[in-house]
Design a protein around this motif. Sequence first.
Motif, PDB file in Angstrom:
ATOM      1  N   MET A 159      33.131  39.238  43.604  1.00  0.00           N
ATOM      2  CA  MET A 159      32.685  38.145  44.294  1.00  0.00           C
ATOM      3  C   MET A 159      31.324  37.950  43.822  1.00  0.00           C
ATOM      4  O   MET A 159      30.369  37.538  44.603  1.00  0.00           O
ATOM      5  CB  MET A 159      32.688  38.470  45.865  1.00  0.00           C
ATOM      6  N   ARG A 160      31.019  38.321  42.658  1.00  0.00           N
ATOM      7  CA  ARG A 160      29.740  37.803  42.140  1.00  0.00           C
ATOM      8  C   ARG A 160      29.846  36.756  41.044  1.00  0.00           C
ATOM      9  O   ARG A 160      30.747  36.082  40.920  1.00  0.00           O
ATOM     10  CB  ARG A 160      29.090  39.163  41.422  1.00  0.00           C
ATOM     11  N   PHE A 161      28.609  36.645  40.350  1.00  0.00           N
ATOM     12  CA  PHE A 161      28.676  35.700  39.396  1.00  0.00           C
ATOM     13  C   PHE A 161      28.576  36.112  38.030  1.00  0.00           C
ATOM     14  O   PHE A 161      29.290  35.493  37.314  1.00  0.00           O
ATOM     15  CB  PHE A 161      27.471  34.501  39.311  1.00  0.00           C
ATOM     16  N   ARG A 192      23.185  28.978  30.315  1.00  0.00           N
ATOM     17  CA  ARG A 192      23.772  28.701  31.679  1.00  0.00           C
ATOM     18  C   ARG A 192      24.595  27.581  31.545  1.00  0.00           C
ATOM     19  O   ARG A 192      25.732  27.869  32.304  1.00  0.00           O
ATOM     20  CB  ARG A 192      22.657  28.003  32.766  1.00  0.00           C
ATOM     21  N   ILE A 252      34.671  39.428  34.344  1.00  0.00           N
ATOM     22  CA  ILE A 252      35.964  39.790  35.140  1.00  0.00           C
ATOM     23  C   ILE A 252      35.574  40.387  36.184  1.00  0.00           C
ATOM     24  O   ILE A 252      35.877  40.196  37.499  1.00  0.00           O
ATOM     25  CB  ILE A 252      37.111  40.366  34.102  1.00  0.00           C
ATOM     26  N   PHE A 290      39.997  45.168  32.527  1.00  0.00           N
ATOM     27  CA  PHE A 290      40.085  44.400  33.969  1.00  0.00           C
ATOM     28  C   PHE A 290      40.235  45.712  35.144  1.00  0.00           C
ATOM     29  O   PHE A 290      39.784  45.303  35.946  1.00  0.00           O
ATOM     30  CB  PHE A 290      41.472  43.777  33.868  1.00  0.00           C
ATOM     31  N   LEU A 291      40.637  47.001  34.547  1.00  0.00           N
ATOM     32  CA  LEU A 291      40.583  47.954  35.702  1.00  0.00           C
ATOM     33  C   LEU A 291      39.508  48.283  36.137  1.00  0.00           C
ATOM     34  O   LEU A 291      39.233  48.944  37.224  1.00  0.00           O
ATOM     35  CB  LEU A 291      41.414  49.167  34.776  1.00  0.00           C
ATOM     36  N   ARG A 325      49.965  65.889  35.699  1.00  0.00           N
ATOM     37  CA  ARG A 325      50.712  64.662  35.509  1.00  0.00           C
ATOM     38  C   ARG A 325      51.112  64.180  34.447  1.00  0.00           C
ATOM     39  O   ARG A 325      52.109  64.117  33.887  1.00  0.00           O
ATOM     40  CB  ARG A 325      49.896  63.723  36.546  1.00  0.00           C
ATOM     41  N   VAL A 371      39.029  47.348  39.553  1.00  0.00           N
ATOM     42  CA  VAL A 371      39.547  47.780  40.548  1.00  0.00           C
ATOM     43  C   VAL A 371      39.489  49.276  40.938  1.00  0.00           C
ATOM     44  O   VAL A 371      39.498  49.423  42.152  1.00  0.00           O
ATOM     45  CB  VAL A 371      41.157  47.551  40.153  1.00  0.00           C
ATOM     46  N   TYR A 372      39.168  50.146  39.933  1.00  0.00           N
ATOM     47  CA  TYR A 372      39.256  51.670  40.383  1.00  0.00           C
ATOM     48  C   TYR A 372      37.937  51.965  40.521  1.00  0.00           C
ATOM     49  O   TYR A 372      36.964  51.626  39.858  1.00  0.00           O
ATOM     50  CB  TYR A 372      39.799  52.321  39.163  1.00  0.00           C
ATOM     51  N   LEU A 416      24.737  35.039  33.657  1.00  0.00           N
ATOM     52  CA  LEU A 416      24.879  33.428  33.894  1.00  0.00           C
ATOM     53  C   LEU A 416      23.581  32.836  33.326  1.00  0.00           C
ATOM     54  O   LEU A 416      23.497  31.834  32.861  1.00  0.00           O
ATOM     55  CB  LEU A 416      24.992  32.924  35.351  1.00  0.00           C
ATOM     56  N   TYR A 417      22.641  33.642  33.353  1.00  0.00           N
ATOM     57  CA  TYR A 417      21.010  33.159  33.117  1.00  0.00           C
ATOM     58  C   TYR A 417      20.992  32.718  31.558  1.00  0.00           C
ATOM     59  O   TYR A 417      20.309  31.803  31.364  1.00  0.00           O
ATOM     60  CB  TYR A 417      19.945  33.857  33.676  1.00  0.00           C
ATOM     61  N   LYS A 470      33.784  38.488  38.989  1.00  0.00           N
ATOM     62  CA  LYS A 470      34.745  37.434  39.743  1.00  0.00           C
ATOM     63  C   LYS A 470      35.510  38.076  40.812  1.00  0.00           C
ATOM     64  O   LYS A 470      35.494  37.989  41.874  1.00  0.00           O
ATOM     65  CB  LYS A 470      35.642  36.707  38.469  1.00  0.00           C
ATOM     66  N   VAL A 471      35.949  39.568  40.381  1.00  0.00           N
ATOM     67  CA  VAL A 471      36.967  40.192  41.563  1.00  0.00           C
ATOM     68  C   VAL A 471      35.756  40.795  42.119  1.00  0.00           C
ATOM     69  O   VAL A 471      36.251  40.675  43.468  1.00  0.00           O
ATOM     70  CB  VAL A 471      37.453  41.359  40.575  1.00  0.00           C
TER      71      VAL A 471
END
Lengths: 183, 340
Positions: free
Chosen positions: B47-49, B56, B41, B300-301, B320, B304-305, B52-53, B44-45
């Motif tokens: 921009m890599r693969f 395959r 994940i 998934f975070l 907080r 992003v962070y 995989l190896y 993908k976010v």
Amino acid sequence: MVDESRKLRGNVEGNARALAKAFKYLVEPNRMTLDYPAESMKLGPNYRGFFTVDDKKCIGCSMCEMICPPEAITMVPRIVSPTGETLPAEQGAKQEPGAKAAKKTKRPVVNWGRCIFCYFCFEICPVDAFIRSNVHDLAFYNDADYRPSYEEFLKLPEEPVKNSKKVIPKPDMKRGIKYEPAP
Amino acid sequence: MMGLLPLIIWLIQDLLYLIVFPGLIVALILVIVLIYLERKIAAKVQMRFGPLYVSRKIGGALQSVADLLRFSFQEFIAPNGSDSLAFIMAPGLMFAFALMPLIFIPVGPYYSYLFPSALTILFSVALITVRPIYEIIVGWASDNKFSFIGSLREAFLVISYEIPMFLSVISMLIIYRTLNYMPAVAFQEAHLPGIILNPIAAIVFLIVAIRSTGRFPFDITEADSELVMGLFTEYTALFFGIGMATPYVELYVFSLIFSLLFLGGWSPLPYHATGLIAGLFLPGIVVIIKSFIVMTVLVFLRAVYPRYRVDQAIRAGWERIIYLSIIAVIISILEAMVIW
């Protein structure tokens, strides 16, 4: 108080936007990376890859050695044989012991560990004796392999990755870079 | 003699509950799948693969298994200056205590026959708080400044985020009026899922889960760019593998608790069911699917962070999150006055 609430709203909004963007990329991935051995870049006609020298064209003027910025090129002593090719200096001396003095000359050898592939040697060569190639993805096992002998240097290296799909990068407004199959 | 056979069957079922179904083996399989998913994940976010190896053809799905094999056959080295007993014992105990709350987490109505207890929520949440002690021991025993700094950070963060965790759980207990998971699930089946009843408590619990398991943006204790590998800098071989897997197991535990307290447990299925299949496996699969979705959202975070600085994380905790959790408790009290 107003400032605090505005800041909070900005935080929530910014986080939501970042998460949404990441989710968008997750659903439709936008890969910049080349899947290297499976596909590789088609290189241009002036790509500066590994190179070699034409033994017959070279006149041994040592200009390439002089211009080489990292001092990767060294000139090795050679002897011109009757066929026009050169022989190692010692071998030539042995072959013709009593004959008239063989014509001495010099030939360049590149230390690949030092070479920066600037191709100044190509530019300065008065007889255009250097031969270029598109091979750039070679690896060496040890330090000695970086320094080929003149005979090894004369062989132009083969491309190590075979059967890879050739692609060319295209700038794309939405995706940044797009790889298209090479014609 | 006649009474012995049911006892043995009951004990075997208990053991299978702990080791096979919602317990160790399922947890480890989920961990392997989750580590692969996390890497894929994030790749993908970004921009890599990603992996995989290894294998395959199926997108590198066996990468985690390959890593596990690699860790299993690596040589184990204990550094000279380390406190060797603690150095060897602590990761195993850490893993055990990360897994132990599973004893008190029911994944189906059959559970009340296996482990009859009325205080399951209390026990499971209390057991979660034991693991950080062993993290601190790991950092101390390694005799390495990176490990030690990592364990100090863990200590600071545990102190800052333990209170919100308990307050968010307590705010659900106020609504459900029980310390047992089974009536809590029954309540949600009869009324609404907890995440609708008290969304703020759910958010606080999720944030604490991210913090406690060291996911981004709270990847502070093993910050790669600052502390090499944090607590597990000196570890090799299977011990390092245990150290890597423990946060994921804890994430599994947190997600199970979250799906039981906030997502209605095995909600689409009927609350009362008898037998091993209808009473344990089918509800268990529903709960595990729910918690797996929660786990996927939490990993998934990572894509992003960026990482919080330790002082930022502590300040966020005290300034907080703790207020948010107090607000959650107040909401719960108001709701409980209306409902009961």
